[in-house]
Scaffold this motif. Structure first.
Motif, PDB file in Angstrom:
ATOM      1  N   LEU A  55      42.201  39.828  57.293  1.00  0.00           N
ATOM      2  CA  LEU A  55      42.537  38.895  56.218  1.00  0.00           C
ATOM      3  C   LEU A  55      42.335  39.584  54.881  1.00  0.00           C
ATOM      4  O   LEU A  55      41.259  40.077  54.581  1.00  0.00           O
ATOM      5  N   ILE A  56      43.373  39.591  54.089  1.00  0.00           N
ATOM      6  CA  ILE A  56      43.299  40.243  52.793  1.00  0.00           C
ATOM      7  C   ILE A  56      43.941  39.329  51.770  1.00  0.00           C
ATOM      8  O   ILE A  56      45.102  38.977  51.896  1.00  0.00           O
ATOM      9  N   GLY A  57      43.191  38.934  50.764  1.00  0.00           N
ATOM     10  CA  GLY A  57      43.757  38.166  49.669  1.00  0.00           C
ATOM     11  C   GLY A  57      43.503  38.934  48.393  1.00  0.00           C
ATOM     12  O   GLY A  57      42.379  39.325  48.137  1.00  0.00           O
ATOM     13  N   ALA A  58      44.512  39.152  47.617  1.00  0.00           N
ATOM     14  CA  ALA A  58      44.311  39.917  46.390  1.00  0.00           C
ATOM     15  C   ALA A  58      45.274  39.453  45.318  1.00  0.00           C
ATOM     16  O   ALA A  58      46.417  39.134  45.604  1.00  0.00           O
ATOM     17  N   VAL A  59      44.797  39.418  44.116  1.00  0.00           N
ATOM     18  CA  VAL A  59      45.656  39.124  42.990  1.00  0.00           C
ATOM     19  C   VAL A  59      45.628  40.333  42.077  1.00  0.00           C
ATOM     20  O   VAL A  59      44.572  40.837  41.734  1.00  0.00           O
ATOM     21  N   ALA A  60      46.789  40.800  41.731  1.00  0.00           N
ATOM     22  CA  ALA A  60      46.889  41.931  40.818  1.00  0.00           C
ATOM     23  C   ALA A  60      47.680  41.472  39.613  1.00  0.00           C
ATOM     24  O   ALA A  60      48.876  41.255  39.698  1.00  0.00           O
ATOM     25  N   ILE A  61      46.989  41.250  38.538  1.00  0.00           N
ATOM     26  CA  ILE A  61      47.655  40.875  37.295  1.00  0.00           C
ATOM     27  C   ILE A  61      47.351  41.982  36.303  1.00  0.00           C
ATOM     28  O   ILE A  61      46.264  42.066  35.765  1.00  0.00           O
ATOM     29  N   GLY A  62      48.307  42.865  36.143  1.00  0.00           N
ATOM     30  CA  GLY A  62      48.070  44.036  35.325  1.00  0.00           C
ATOM     31  C   GLY A  62      49.038  44.126  34.184  1.00  0.00           C
ATOM     32  O   GLY A  62      49.529  43.134  33.683  1.00  0.00           O
ATOM     33  N   ALA A  63      49.310  45.331  33.806  1.00  0.00           N
ATOM     34  CA  ALA A  63      50.213  45.588  32.694  1.00  0.00           C
ATOM     35  C   ALA A  63      51.613  45.064  33.021  1.00  0.00           C
ATOM     36  O   ALA A  63      52.036  45.067  34.161  1.00  0.00           O
ATOM     37  N   VAL A  64      52.286  44.634  32.008  1.00  0.00           N
ATOM     38  CA  VAL A  64      53.626  44.100  32.194  1.00  0.00           C
ATOM     39  C   VAL A  64      54.600  45.251  32.404  1.00  0.00           C
ATOM     40  O   VAL A  64      54.656  46.181  31.621  1.00  0.00           O
ATOM     41  N   ALA A  65      55.350  45.164  33.478  1.00  0.00           N
ATOM     42  CA  ALA A  65      56.347  46.179  33.779  1.00  0.00           C
ATOM     43  C   ALA A  65      57.706  45.702  33.284  1.00  0.00           C
ATOM     44  O   ALA A  65      57.863  44.561  32.888  1.00  0.00           O
ATOM     45  N   ARG A  88      54.374  35.253  31.799  1.00  0.00           N
ATOM     46  CA  ARG A  88      54.119  33.854  31.439  1.00  0.00           C
ATOM     47  C   ARG A  88      53.383  33.123  32.565  1.00  0.00           C
ATOM     48  O   ARG A  88      52.448  32.383  32.331  1.00  0.00           O
ATOM     49  N   GLU A  89      53.843  33.312  33.803  1.00  0.00           N
ATOM     50  CA  GLU A  89      53.179  32.673  34.946  1.00  0.00           C
ATOM     51  C   GLU A  89      51.739  33.166  35.104  1.00  0.00           C
ATOM     52  O   GLU A  89      50.833  32.377  35.365  1.00  0.00           O
ATOM     53  N   ALA A  90      51.545  34.464  34.923  1.00  0.00           N
ATOM     54  CA  ALA A  90      50.198  35.029  35.044  1.00  0.00           C
ATOM     55  C   ALA A  90      49.266  34.433  33.996  1.00  0.00           C
ATOM     56  O   ALA A  90      48.099  34.127  34.288  1.00  0.00           O
ATOM     57  N   ALA A  91      49.771  34.238  32.797  1.00  0.00           N
ATOM     58  CA  ALA A  91      48.948  33.663  31.731  1.00  0.00           C
ATOM     59  C   ALA A  91      48.554  32.228  32.051  1.00  0.00           C
ATOM     60  O   ALA A  91      47.502  31.750  31.618  1.00  0.00           O
ATOM     61  N   GLY A  92      49.373  31.542  32.831  1.00  0.00           N
ATOM     62  CA  GLY A  92      49.099  30.148  33.158  1.00  0.00           C
ATOM     63  C   GLY A  92      48.286  29.939  34.426  1.00  0.00           C
ATOM     64  O   GLY A  92      47.902  28.814  34.743  1.00  0.00           O
ATOM     65  N   LEU A  93      47.996  31.016  35.163  1.00  0.00           N
ATOM     66  CA  LEU A  93      47.210  30.866  36.391  1.00  0.00           C
ATOM     67  C   LEU A  93      45.793  30.414  36.067  1.00  0.00           C
ATOM     68  O   LEU A  93      45.159  30.932  35.152  1.00  0.00           O
ATOM     69  N   PRO A 115      42.404  26.223  57.522  1.00  0.00           N
ATOM     70  CA  PRO A 115      42.460  25.691  56.164  1.00  0.00           C
ATOM     71  C   PRO A 115      41.954  26.653  55.090  1.00  0.00           C
ATOM     72  O   PRO A 115      42.430  26.622  53.964  1.00  0.00           O
ATOM     73  N   HIS A 116      41.000  27.506  55.424  1.00  0.00           N
ATOM     74  CA  HIS A 116      40.490  28.517  54.479  1.00  0.00           C
ATOM     75  C   HIS A 116      40.565  29.891  55.134  1.00  0.00           C
ATOM     76  O   HIS A 116      39.554  30.482  55.477  1.00  0.00           O
ATOM     77  N   ALA A 117      41.789  30.405  55.279  1.00  0.00           N
ATOM     78  CA  ALA A 117      42.000  31.701  55.911  1.00  0.00           C
ATOM     79  C   ALA A 117      41.527  32.844  55.024  1.00  0.00           C
ATOM     80  O   ALA A 117      41.132  33.889  55.524  1.00  0.00           O
ATOM     81  N   ALA A 118      41.560  32.646  53.714  1.00  0.00           N
ATOM     82  CA  ALA A 118      41.102  33.659  52.770  1.00  0.00           C
ATOM     83  C   ALA A 118      40.739  32.993  51.455  1.00  0.00           C
ATOM     84  O   ALA A 118      41.225  31.907  51.138  1.00  0.00           O
ATOM     85  N   THR A 119      39.870  33.650  50.715  1.00  0.00           N
ATOM     86  CA  THR A 119      39.435  33.191  49.397  1.00  0.00           C
ATOM     87  C   THR A 119      39.508  34.380  48.438  1.00  0.00           C
ATOM     88  O   THR A 119      39.175  35.505  48.818  1.00  0.00           O
ATOM     89  N   PHE A 120      39.958  34.126  47.217  1.00  0.00           N
ATOM     90  CA  PHE A 120      39.968  35.181  46.199  1.00  0.00           C
ATOM     91  C   PHE A 120      39.723  34.557  44.843  1.00  0.00           C
ATOM     92  O   PHE A 120      39.754  33.336  44.701  1.00  0.00           O
ATOM     93  N   ALA A 121      39.452  35.399  43.862  1.00  0.00           N
ATOM     94  CA  ALA A 121      39.169  34.915  42.508  1.00  0.00           C
ATOM     95  C   ALA A 121      40.171  35.486  41.523  1.00  0.00           C
ATOM     96  O   ALA A 121      40.545  36.660  41.617  1.00  0.00           O
ATOM     97  N   VAL A 122      40.605  34.653  40.586  1.00  0.00           N
ATOM     98  CA  VAL A 122      41.458  35.105  39.481  1.00  0.00           C
ATOM     99  C   VAL A 122      40.556  35.231  38.260  1.00  0.00           C
ATOM    100  O   VAL A 122      39.872  34.273  37.883  1.00  0.00           O
ATOM    101  N   THR A 123      40.533  36.418  37.687  1.00  0.00           N
ATOM    102  CA  THR A 123      39.753  36.684  36.480  1.00  0.00           C
ATOM    103  C   THR A 123      40.670  37.294  35.426  1.00  0.00           C
ATOM    104  O   THR A 123      41.741  37.772  35.730  1.00  0.00           O
ATOM    105  N   ARG A 124      40.231  37.265  34.219  1.00  0.00           N
ATOM    106  CA  ARG A 124      41.003  37.895  33.139  1.00  0.00           C
ATOM    107  C   ARG A 124      40.085  38.791  32.348  1.00  0.00           C
ATOM    108  O   ARG A 124      38.980  38.595  32.157  1.00  0.00           O
TER     109      ARG A 124
END
Length: 124
Positions: free
Chosen positions: A10-20, A88-93, A115-124
């Motif tokens: 199980l791998i959950g990851a959010v990558a919000i980086g530089a705008v391409a 825009r979507e990333a800014a609204g997460l 119901p909870h197969a994975a958990t991750f955190a969104v940080t800025r």
């Protein structure tokens, strides 16, 4: 699905980086190995914030998006689900904890709901 169903890697990851180019800011990817004695037909995935207080049930996951699955053996498939987000979507997460719910369907029609197969955190 048999009691032998496995949800592994199980791998959950959010990558919000530089705008391409094209406005893409990143993506969320979820990859899981699913096994059943009869083989794996598919996997449905729902991603939601913990703060939403949503508590999905198996029936609700039947109508959500499907992961892309490819067989790795007669009994196992590697399934991947990716959502690309714009700047825009990333800014609204919502910051904080997010959950992934999953519904696996075996070739013989049996299902397993996590119901909870994975958990991750969104940080800025």
């Amino acid at each position: 699905m048999s009691k032998r169903v496995l949800f592994s890697s199980l791998i959950g990851a959010v990558a919000i980086g530089a705008v391409a180019a094209g406005g893409s800011a990143g993506s969320f990817s979820y990859t899981v190995d699913v096994s059943d004695d009869s083989g794996v037909r598919g996997l449905k995935v729902l991603v939601r914030t913990a703060s939403s207080k949503l508590d999905p049930i198996e029936a609700e996951l039947r109508s959500v998006e499907s992961a892309t699955c490819r067989s790795t053996s007669d009994e196992t498939a590697r399934c991947a689900y990716t959502v690309k987000v714009t700047k825009r979507e990333a800014a609204g997460l919502a910051k904080g904890t997010w959950y992934v719910s999953a519904l696996a369907t075996a070739e013989d029609g049996d299902t397993t709901f996590v119901p909870h197969a994975a958990t991750f955190a969104v940080t800025r």
